[in-house]
Design a protein around this motif. Structure first.
Motif, mmCIF file in Angstrom:
data_model
loop_
_atom_site.group_PDB
_atom_site.id
_atom_site.type_symbol
_atom_site.label_atom_id
_atom_site.label_comp_id
_atom_site.label_asym_id
_atom_site.label_seq_id
_atom_site.Cartn_x
_atom_site.Cartn_y
_atom_site.Cartn_z
ATOM 1 N N ARG A 175 0.855 -1.193 0.000
ATOM 2 C CA ARG A 175 0.000 0.000 0.000
ATOM 3 C C ARG A 175 0.886 1.236 0.000
ATOM 4 O O ARG A 175 2.058 1.203 0.381
ATOM 5 C CB ARG A 175 -0.904 -0.007 1.233
ATOM 6 C CG ARG A 175 -1.758 -1.266 1.380
ATOM 7 C CD ARG A 175 -2.749 -1.104 2.535
ATOM 8 N NE ARG A 175 -2.128 -0.674 3.771
ATOM 9 C CZ ARG A 175 -1.669 -1.492 4.728
ATOM 10 N NH1 ARG A 175 -1.749 -2.813 4.553
ATOM 11 N NH2 ARG A 175 -1.129 -1.008 5.827
ATOM 12 N N TYR A 176 0.314 2.357 -0.399
ATOM 13 C CA TYR A 176 1.102 3.583 -0.475
ATOM 14 C C TYR A 176 1.580 4.032 0.904
ATOM 15 O O TYR A 176 2.692 4.566 1.038
ATOM 16 C CB TYR A 176 0.295 4.682 -1.159
ATOM 17 C CG TYR A 176 -0.066 4.370 -2.597
ATOM 18 C CD1 TYR A 176 0.723 3.500 -3.358
ATOM 19 C CD2 TYR A 176 -1.177 4.935 -3.203
ATOM 20 C CE1 TYR A 176 0.405 3.207 -4.678
ATOM 21 C CE2 TYR A 176 -1.507 4.647 -4.522
ATOM 22 C CZ TYR A 176 -0.721 3.774 -5.255
ATOM 23 O OH TYR A 176 -1.035 3.482 -6.551
ATOM 24 N N ASP A 177 0.764 3.803 1.946
ATOM 25 C CA ASP A 177 1.231 4.150 3.289
ATOM 26 C C ASP A 177 2.390 3.261 3.707
ATOM 27 O O ASP A 177 3.271 3.676 4.471
ATOM 28 C CB ASP A 177 0.085 4.040 4.302
ATOM 29 C CG ASP A 177 -0.419 2.612 4.463
ATOM 30 O OD1 ASP A 177 -0.140 2.003 5.501
ATOM 31 O OD2 ASP A 177 -1.096 2.109 3.540
ATOM 32 N N GLN A 178 2.417 2.037 3.184
ATOM 33 C CA GLN A 178 3.536 1.152 3.503
ATOM 34 C C GLN A 178 4.806 1.582 2.785
ATOM 35 O O GLN A 178 5.913 1.402 3.315
ATOM 36 C CB GLN A 178 3.171 -0.288 3.142
ATOM 37 C CG GLN A 178 2.115 -0.891 4.059
ATOM 38 C CD GLN A 178 1.747 -2.309 3.683
ATOM 39 O OE1 GLN A 178 1.614 -2.637 2.496
ATOM 40 N NE2 GLN A 178 1.574 -3.170 4.680
ATOM 41 N N LEU A 179 4.671 2.151 1.589
ATOM 42 C CA LEU A 179 5.854 2.706 0.925
ATOM 43 C C LEU A 179 6.469 3.817 1.769
ATOM 44 O O LEU A 179 7.704 3.924 1.871
ATOM 45 C CB LEU A 179 5.487 3.234 -0.463
ATOM 46 C CG LEU A 179 5.122 2.205 -1.532
ATOM 47 C CD1 LEU A 179 4.755 2.917 -2.830
ATOM 48 C CD2 LEU A 179 6.261 1.227 -1.771
ATOM 49 N N ASP A 180 5.635 4.639 2.388
ATOM 50 C CA ASP A 180 6.154 5.694 3.268
ATOM 51 C C ASP A 180 6.936 5.090 4.432
ATOM 52 O O ASP A 180 8.005 5.589 4.813
ATOM 53 C CB ASP A 180 5.007 6.550 3.798
ATOM 54 C CG ASP A 180 4.329 7.372 2.715
ATOM 55 O OD1 ASP A 180 5.007 7.736 1.737
ATOM 56 O OD2 ASP A 180 3.119 7.641 2.844
ATOM 57 N N ARG A 181 6.411 4.031 5.016
ATOM 58 C CA ARG A 181 7.105 3.369 6.125
ATOM 59 C C ARG A 181 8.407 2.717 5.643
ATOM 60 O O ARG A 181 9.422 2.751 6.336
ATOM 61 C CB ARG A 181 6.216 2.312 6.775
ATOM 62 C CG ARG A 181 5.026 2.872 7.547
ATOM 63 C CD ARG A 181 4.363 1.773 8.359
ATOM 64 N NE ARG A 181 5.249 1.285 9.420
ATOM 65 C CZ ARG A 181 5.041 0.150 10.093
ATOM 66 N NH1 ARG A 181 3.991 -0.614 9.808
ATOM 67 N NH2 ARG A 181 5.895 -0.224 11.038
ATOM 68 N N MET A 182 8.366 2.134 4.444
ATOM 69 C CA MET A 182 9.579 1.532 3.888
ATOM 70 C C MET A 182 10.662 2.586 3.681
ATOM 71 O O MET A 182 11.841 2.347 3.976
ATOM 72 C CB MET A 182 9.254 0.829 2.570
ATOM 73 C CG MET A 182 8.394 -0.413 2.736
ATOM 74 S SD MET A 182 7.769 -1.059 1.179
ATOM 75 C CE MET A 182 9.265 -1.697 0.466
ATOM 76 N N LYS A 183 10.256 3.727 3.176
ATOM 77 C CA LYS A 183 11.234 4.803 2.985
ATOM 78 C C LYS A 183 11.832 5.229 4.320
ATOM 79 O O LYS A 183 13.060 5.408 4.438
ATOM 80 C CB LYS A 183 10.581 6.002 2.285
ATOM 81 C CG LYS A 183 11.541 7.154 2.047
ATOM 82 C CD LYS A 183 10.856 8.323 1.357
ATOM 83 C CE LYS A 183 11.840 9.469 1.138
ATOM 84 N NZ LYS A 183 11.194 10.636 0.492
ATOM 85 N N ALA A 184 10.989 5.394 5.335
ATOM 86 C CA ALA A 184 11.478 5.813 6.654
ATOM 87 C C ALA A 184 12.410 4.775 7.253
ATOM 88 O O ALA A 184 13.389 5.126 7.933
ATOM 89 C CB ALA A 184 10.291 6.066 7.583
ATOM 90 N N LEU A 185 12.148 3.490 6.998
ATOM 91 C CA LEU A 185 12.978 2.410 7.539
ATOM 92 C C LEU A 185 14.134 2.041 6.609
ATOM 93 O O LEU A 185 14.891 1.121 6.902
ATOM 94 C CB LEU A 185 12.111 1.177 7.794
ATOM 95 C CG LEU A 185 11.112 1.295 8.944
ATOM 96 C CD1 LEU A 185 10.120 0.140 8.920
ATOM 97 C CD2 LEU A 185 11.844 1.348 10.287
ATOM 98 N N LYS A 186 14.248 2.738 5.482
ATOM 99 C CA LYS A 186 15.321 2.531 4.503
ATOM 100 C C LYS A 186 15.296 1.125 3.910
ATOM 101 O O LYS A 186 16.332 0.514 3.660
ATOM 102 C CB LYS A 186 16.688 2.822 5.132
ATOM 103 C CG LYS A 186 16.803 4.226 5.715
ATOM 104 C CD LYS A 186 18.140 4.431 6.418
ATOM 105 C CE LYS A 186 18.222 5.804 7.063
ATOM 106 N NZ LYS A 186 19.499 6.016 7.791
ATOM 107 N N ILE A 187 14.096 0.614 3.699
ATOM 108 C CA ILE A 187 13.914 -0.698 3.082
ATOM 109 C C ILE A 187 13.745 -0.516 1.580
ATOM 110 O O ILE A 187 12.951 0.302 1.123
ATOM 111 C CB ILE A 187 12.686 -1.417 3.670
ATOM 112 C CG1 ILE A 187 12.917 -1.746 5.147
ATOM 113 C CG2 ILE A 187 12.371 -2.686 2.890
ATOM 114 C CD1 ILE A 187 11.700 -2.328 5.838
ATOM 115 N N ILE A 188 14.497 -1.270 0.805
ATOM 116 C CA ILE A 188 14.444 -1.187 -0.655
ATOM 117 C C ILE A 188 13.397 -2.169 -1.167
ATOM 118 O O ILE A 188 13.480 -3.367 -0.892
ATOM 119 C CB ILE A 188 15.810 -1.541 -1.274
ATOM 120 C CG1 ILE A 188 16.899 -0.587 -0.761
ATOM 121 C CG2 ILE A 188 15.732 -1.505 -2.801
ATOM 122 C CD1 ILE A 188 18.305 -1.039 -1.127
#
Length: 571
Positions: free
Chosen positions: A413-426
Motif C-alpha cells: 500500500r502507499y502508506d507502507q511505501l512511506d514506512r519503507m522509505k522511513a525504515l530505509k527498506i528497498i
C-alpha cells in the motif's frame, strides 16, 4: 520460490545429459569497444560514451573515441556495429540453482514460454517427456514437470491426483506450479509423501481435499509441498548439484546477467556454488542468501562476506513471510476477490510463519549480526509484519546502511511505501506479474484496484525511493528484457494496461537491474555503471531499449554477455 525444489532425485541423471559449463574465452590485455550506443547508466538521465577501454578485467576509460586511442594504440578493437552496450545485468532476486531444475523437467509453461494451455496438453507434455526420458524414469521412477499455471489453463483449476494418474499410476508424478509455492501429485506420489485422509495440514501449508472428504486431491500448498521434498535432499550428490547449478548459470547468461542470486539458499546450495568457484568453473558472480530460519547454524558459522572469492559470497539472509498472490497463498489484509476452492469469502491467505514473535526474533538476529535481510512479502499483511519487526530491530540495533529488502512487495500500500522509505527498506518489485498474471489479478485474486497497484514503481519514485526489479526465476524465465518490458509497459496477456500510473521510463527500468541493483547488493563501487575502475561486466544488445518503441522491448536480443572482460555468452 522455495529452495526445496532442488531435492527431486530425478534431476541427478538429467543434468548429466543437458548441462554444460560455460567457459570464458581468452581476452587480450586491453580491449576497445566503439561504434555503438554505449549507455553508461551514470546519472538521472541517459549518458552515452563513444568508447570504452578494458584492461585486466576492469574499465580503464570511458569517453570519446579519440581520447581512448590516445591512451593506447595496441588494443583489441571491438566494433559494436551500432549495437548497444550496457553494464551487465544484476539479478535483484532469483534462484539460480532452481533455474537449472526448470531447464531439466518437462516444460509446463503457458505460451509464450511453453505450450501448455489446458490439462490435456499438460498430460501430453508429461507423456512426451516420459517417453523421451525412458532411461531416467526407469532408473529414478519420478516424472517431473515445472511451470503449470492454473490461471492460464482452460479449466482454470489445478491438475488433481486423478488427472496425473493418467500419466502414470506406477511412477510418482509431481508437477510444480509456476509460482513455486504449490504443486500437484498423483496418488503414487501422495502415497510416498505419506499423505492420506488422516494427515493434518502442516503449519504454513495446506493439503487440499476432495469435496466433502478428507482425502487429499493431489494439490499441495506451501509447506505441505516442501516438506515431502525436503526428505529427498540426500538423493542429490555433489556432482549432481554442481551440474544443476551450471545449467542455471547457462540459463541466466543468455539474458545478459553477470551477477546471479541464490535466494533462500540451503547450506548445500551454498557449498555447491562455493565448490564451483574453487574449481574455477564459475564464470559469473553468485550471491547466496541462506534461509535464516532453516539455515541459522550455517549462518552463525560462515557469516556474510562483502567481497567475492572465486565469484562466490554469502551476501545476507532470506526470510519468507507468505506465499504467492497468483496461487492465492499470499497473506493479505483484505480478502481475495475470489477465494480458492474450499475457502470462505473472508479468506486472506496465511502467514508462512504463524508465530509473529518468531518473525521478530529472526529479524532481530539479522540486525544484531549485521546480515543484510531480504524478506519475501507478497501480501500487504506479510509486508506489515516485516515493517513492524524491522522497526523494532532497528530501534534496538540501529539502522545505518542496512539496505534491507522487501522482495516482491506486490500489494504494498502507499502508506507502507512511506514506512519503507522511513525504515530505509528497498522494494524489489516483480512487475513481470503485470504481464503473466495481470488479468488473473484483476479478475480473480485482487480485483482491479489492487491489481492496478501491484509493484508500484512510479509511486515509489514519486516518493523519492529507488527500487529494483526481478524475474524470480524459475517462477519466470530469467529474462531481463521481459523485466524491462513489463516495468515500462505493464501490459497484460489480454492487452490491458495493469496500472498505467505505475509505468516507469525505460531508463529507470534499466536502472532497476543495473545501478540500483548494484546498490542493493552493496556493490555500487564495482558494478552497475560504466565508470573507470569498475568491473568490465557488460551486456551487448541488438537494439537500444531507450530508442525503440516501448512495446518492442521484449523482442530485443542479447548478443553477448561479458564478465570482467571475458565473453561468457555469445548468440
Amino acid at each position: 520460490m522455495k529452495k526445496m525444489l532442488l531435492t527431486l532425485p530425478i534431476v541427478i541423471s538429467l543434468v548429466g545429459c543437458t548441462a554444460a559449463t560455460t567457459q570464458p574465452s581468452a581476452s587480450p590485455k586491453t580491449q576497445l569497444y566503439f561504434n555503438g550506443d554505449i549507455i553508461t547508466m551514470v546519472g538521472e538521465q541517459p549518458q552515452y560514451a563513444q568508447a570504452i577501454l578494458v584492461e585486466n578485467g576492469k574499465i580503464l576509460f570511458v569517453g570519446s573515441l579519440d581520447d581512448a586511442k590516445k591512451i593506447t594504440s595496441n588494443s583489441q578493437k571491438i566494433d559494436l556495429h551500432g549495437k548497444t552496450l550496457l553494464p551487465g545485468f544484476i539479478d535483484a532476486h532469483g534462484h539460480a540453482f532452481n533455474s537449472g531444475v526448470q531447464a531439466i523437467g518437462a516444460n509446463l509453461l503457458a505460451p509464450p514460454d511453453g505450450k501448455v494451455t489446458d490439462i490435456p496438453s499438460l498430460i501430453r507434455t508429461l507423456d512426451q517427456w516420459e517417453e523421451d526420458k525412458k532411461n531416467i524414469v526407469g532408473k529414478y521412477q519420478w516424472i517431473v514437470g515445472f511451470g503449470y499455471d492454473d490461471a492460464q489453463l482452460k479449466e482454470q483449476r489445478h491438475p488433481t491426483a486423478d488427472d496425473l494418474d493418467k500419466v502414470s499410476t506406477e511412477h510418482p508424478v509431481v508437477v510444480i506450479h509456476q509460482s513455486g509455492h504449490l504443486a500437484a501429485m498423483n496418488h503414487k506420489a501422495l502415497e510416498l509423501a505419506g499423505y492420506n485422509e488422516k494427515s493434518q495440514d502442516p503449519a504454513g501449508g495446506k493439503i487440499r481435499r476432495e469435496p466433502n472428504s478428507e482425502k487429499p486431491n493431489g494439490v499441495l500448498e506451501e509447506m505441505a509441498f516442501f516438506m515431502p521434498l525436503m526428505k529427498m535432499m540426500s538423493k542429490l550428490d555433489q556432482q549432481a548439484n554442481e551440474q544443476i547449478a551450471l545449467a542455471g548459470v547457462k540459463s541466466y547468461l543468455r539474458f545478459g546477467f553477470t551477477t546471479l542470486q541464490e535466494g533462500r539458499a540451503t547450506k548445500e546450495a551454498c557449498d555447491t556454488w562455493k565448490a564451483l568457484g574453487e574449481q574455477k568453473r564459475l564464470v559469473v558472480d553468485v550471491a547466496c542468501y541462506p534461509d535464516i530460519q532453516a539455515q541459522l547454524p550455517y549462518m552463525e558459522t560462515v557469516g556474510v562476506q562483502r567481497d567475492y572469492t572465486n565469484h562466490f559470497r554469502v551476501a545476507g539472509v532470506k526470510l519468507s513471510l507468505d506465499g504467492s498472490p497468483q496461487g492465492r497463498t499470499a497473506w493479505l489484509t483484505q480478502p481475495y476477490k475470489q477465494p480458492p476452492e474450499g475457502q470462505q469469502n473472508n479468506y486472506v491467505g496465511y502467514p508462512a510463519i504463524p508465530d509473529e514473535k518468531n518473525v521478530e526474533q529472526l529479524v532481530e538476529t539479522a540486525y544484531k549480526n549485521h546480515w543484510q535481510l531480504l524478506a519475501h512479502t507478497n501480501g500487504d499483511a506479510a509486508l506489515e509484519e516485516y515493517l513492524n519487526a524491522v522497526n523494532k530491530a532497528a530501534d534496538k540495533y540501529g539502522n545505518d546502511d542496512r539496505r534491507a529488502v522487501a522482495i516482491h512487495a506486490q500489494t504494498a500500500r502507499y502508506d507502507q511505501l512511506d514506512r519503507m522509505k522511513a525504515l530505509k527498506i528497498i522494494p524489489s518489485f516483480f512487475a513481470m506479474h503485470t504481464y503473466y498474471w495481470g488479468d488473473w489479478h484483476r479478475d480473480v485474486t485482487l480485483g482491479k484496484e489492487r491489481a492496478y497497484r501491484i509493484s508500484p514503481g512510479q509511486t515509489a519514485l514519486n516518493k523519492g525511493m529507488i527500487f529494483t526489479q526481478h524475474h524470480d526465476a524459475p517462477v519466470a524465465l530469467p529474462n531481463s528484457l521481459m523485466i524491462l518490458y513489463a516495468t515500462v509497459n505493464r501490459v497484460s496477456r489480454s492487452g490491458d494496461v495493469i496500472g498505467p500510473n505505475e509505468r516507469v521510463s525505460p531508463y529507470n527500468a534499466l536502472r532497476s537491474i543495473t545501478s540500483w541493483a548494484a546498490y542493493q547488493y552493496f556493490e555500487e563501487d564495482t558494478k552497475g555503471t560504466l565508470e573507470k575502475g569498475k568491473l568490465a561486466d557488460f551486456v551487448i544488445l541488438d537494439q537500444n531499449p531507450l530508442k525503440i518503441e516501448p512495446l518492442q522491448i521484449k523482442d530485443i536480443k542479447v548478443i553477448q554477455t561479458i564478465k570482467e572482460g571475458n565473453t561468457v555468452y555469445m548468440e
